[in-house]
Design an enzyme around this catalytic site. Structure first.
Site: not given
Length: 252
Positions: A1-3
């Protein structure tokens, strides 16, 4: 979930951090190497940076995947900064608020990003929502778990708490209210960086002689100086130092 990624150091083009590296955020948007949850970060992106003599950062955010924004590649080639926070997004829930939901969130001198998810959102966050004044709930930047986490952090920053505490306490509160949440938070004011490793990967590269520190979800290159942050850890950093402090699990 996201970077996400934060940088402090000598002025460099944004592209040096985000688009040029072989494993930079641009590539992490479709092929992250260390992402444990989700596969593609195509639900938006954003970058915030500080200009000389101006403590309030500028931002560029979009709801579309970063790989499809040719204007951003051009922007990143020419814009230089000594302090940057950027993120690519994989939404917890689809379709929530577009560009407004893309990190970095901002208030005054602060930039903020959340990599992870509040388990059971939004029902699990109801007990903590009662701690926020109604006006602050109405001012949420987006109807997302990340925007809510930012509201919890910002309330503490406005009360005068140091950045590390302002991140660590909401993490503990959310972990107690919603066990199993992933709460990797990233915060900067252009002079310091604070981050938490709670449920997902976090790394840092420190070069005190050059006055450079990078904190990121995963390394953007194969420099052997990258070091992994242990899970359940608070990181606080300047251009020349990095401090790691274990975070206690919330009481049952």
């Amino acid at each position: 979930m996201c970077r996400h990624l934060a940088y402090l150091g000598p002025a460099v083009p944004l592209g040096r951090l985000l688009t040029d590296p072989v494993h930079g955020l641009l590539r992490q948007s479709w092929a992250p190497r260390m992402q444990r949850y989700g596969t593609v970060n195509a639900d938006g992106f954003g970058v915030g940076w500080y200009a000389p003599g101006d403590p309030v950062p500028g931002r560029y955010r979009r709801a579309a995947p970063v790989w499809g924004d040719l204007s951003f590649v051009d922007l990143a080639r020419v814009v230089r900064s000594e302090a940057v926070l950027a993120a690519v997004r994989d939404a917890t829930l689809p379709g929530a608020d577009g560009e407004a939901a893309a990190a970095p969130f901002a208030d005054g001198t602060w930039l903020f990003s959340h990599n992870g998810a509040v388990r059971g959102w939004p029902e699990s966050a109801v007990p903590l929502a009662s701690d926020l004044p109604p006006a602050e709930l109405l001012r949420l930047a987006a109807r997302t778990d990340s925007a809510f986490v930012w509201a919890l952090v910002l309330r503490r920053l406005r009360a005068g708490e140091d950045p590390g505490t302002a991140l660590a306490e909401p993490v503990r509160e959310l972990a107690a209210a919603a066990p199993g949440s992933r709460l990797n938070l990233l915060l900067t004011d252009g002079r310091t960086v604070a981050a938490t490793a709670w449920g997902d990967s976090l790394w840092y590269l420190s070069d005190p002689q050059a006055g450079r520190t990078v904190v990121a979800s995963e390394p953007y290159d194969d420099d052997p100086r990258w070091a992994e942050v242990p899970d359940r850890t608070l990181l606080t950093a300047s251009r020349t130092s990095v401090l790691l402090t274990p975070l206690k699990e919330p009481a049952p």
